[in-house]
Design a protein around this motif. Structure first.
Motif, PDB file in Angstrom:
ATOM      1  N   ARG A 116      10.530  43.304   6.858  1.00  0.00           N
ATOM      2  CA  ARG A 116       9.258  43.126   6.757  1.00  0.00           C
ATOM      3  C   ARG A 116       8.677  44.075   5.865  1.00  0.00           C
ATOM      4  O   ARG A 116       7.740  43.854   5.104  1.00  0.00           O
ATOM      5  CB  ARG A 116       8.524  43.175   8.066  1.00  0.00           C
ATOM      6  N   ALA A 117       9.116  45.432   5.995  1.00  0.00           N
ATOM      7  CA  ALA A 117       8.820  46.522   5.130  1.00  0.00           C
ATOM      8  C   ALA A 117       9.120  45.984   3.545  1.00  0.00           C
ATOM      9  O   ALA A 117       7.985  46.272   2.681  1.00  0.00           O
ATOM     10  CB  ALA A 117       9.311  47.956   5.517  1.00  0.00           C
ATOM     11  N   ARG A 118      10.093  45.462   3.239  1.00  0.00           N
ATOM     12  CA  ARG A 118      10.558  45.004   2.030  1.00  0.00           C
ATOM     13  C   ARG A 118       9.530  44.003   1.530  1.00  0.00           C
ATOM     14  O   ARG A 118       9.093  44.001   0.421  1.00  0.00           O
ATOM     15  CB  ARG A 118      12.023  44.612   1.783  1.00  0.00           C
ATOM     16  N   TRP A 119       9.160  42.791   2.174  1.00  0.00           N
ATOM     17  CA  TRP A 119       8.621  41.822   1.910  1.00  0.00           C
ATOM     18  C   TRP A 119       7.003  42.418   1.669  1.00  0.00           C
ATOM     19  O   TRP A 119       6.641  41.898   0.504  1.00  0.00           O
ATOM     20  CB  TRP A 119       8.363  40.894   3.324  1.00  0.00           C
ATOM     21  N   TYR A 120       6.503  43.179   2.712  1.00  0.00           N
ATOM     22  CA  TYR A 120       5.322  43.565   2.301  1.00  0.00           C
ATOM     23  C   TYR A 120       5.098  44.455   0.866  1.00  0.00           C
ATOM     24  O   TYR A 120       4.335  44.525   0.093  1.00  0.00           O
ATOM     25  CB  TYR A 120       4.793  44.531   3.378  1.00  0.00           C
ATOM     26  N   GLY A 121       6.140  45.219   0.753  1.00  0.00           N
ATOM     27  CA  GLY A 121       6.172  46.217  -0.545  1.00  0.00           C
ATOM     28  C   GLY A 121       6.392  45.312  -1.667  1.00  0.00           C
ATOM     29  O   GLY A 121       5.660  45.722  -2.571  1.00  0.00           O
TER      30      GLY A 121
END
Length: 157
Positions: A116-121
């Motif tokens: 999720r952190a990669r997606w939001y990033g």
């Protein structure tokens, strides 16, 4: 602008940018997304930056943008007290790259699951490109920042 307007309508985002330097919006949610340490059905309020405005303010003065960010937290507190759609929100949270100022403002930071952190990033990088900002944020990994409602109101309301 088309993307942001569509997102705001679809997610019930309340625009709190009546002042020229106001940079926050807030959306009522009927749940507490993970990793918030609240039961899943707990109503919450999600903070959203008004991206074009914060980029414009930051291009003139980083300190001015930071001060506008802090003043806008008071706008959110007023909305929590006065808006019926926010009256049941038990926490205020944001998923953001700008979590440093929220941590300084009393918010607790939570790591997002890596995917999720990669997606939001990726989404945040696309937004920076769309708004023409060349300045990268001080933080490279998005986090969730949160504060219980009563603590938020004590501090900003």
């Amino acid at each position: 602008r088309v993307v942001e307007d569509r997102f705001a309508r679809a997610h019930g985002v309340i625009d709190l940018t009546a002042r020229a330097d106001a940079v926050m919006r807030v959306a009522p949610l009927d749940h507490a997304p993970s990793p918030l340490p609240l039961p899943p059905g707990t109503p919450t309020a999600e903070l959203h930056l008004h991206s074009p405005r914060i980029v414009g303010l930051a291009s003139r003065s980083v300190l001015g943008a930071y001060r506008a960010y802090q003043r806008s937290l008071k706008d959110v507190a007023r909305a929590l007290r006065e808006r019926p759609e926010l009256e049941s929100a038990q926490a205020v949270f944001a998923v953001t790259l700008f979590h440093g100022p929220l941590e300084q403002a009393g918010f607790t930071l939570l790591d997002l699951p890596p995917a999720r952190a990669r997606w939001y990033g990726l989404g945040f990088r696309l937004l920076r490109g769309a708004y023409g900002t060349t300045r990268t944020p001080s933080e490279g990994t998005p986090k969730m920042a949160w504060l219980p409602r009563e603590a938020f109101l004590r501090r900003y309301g």
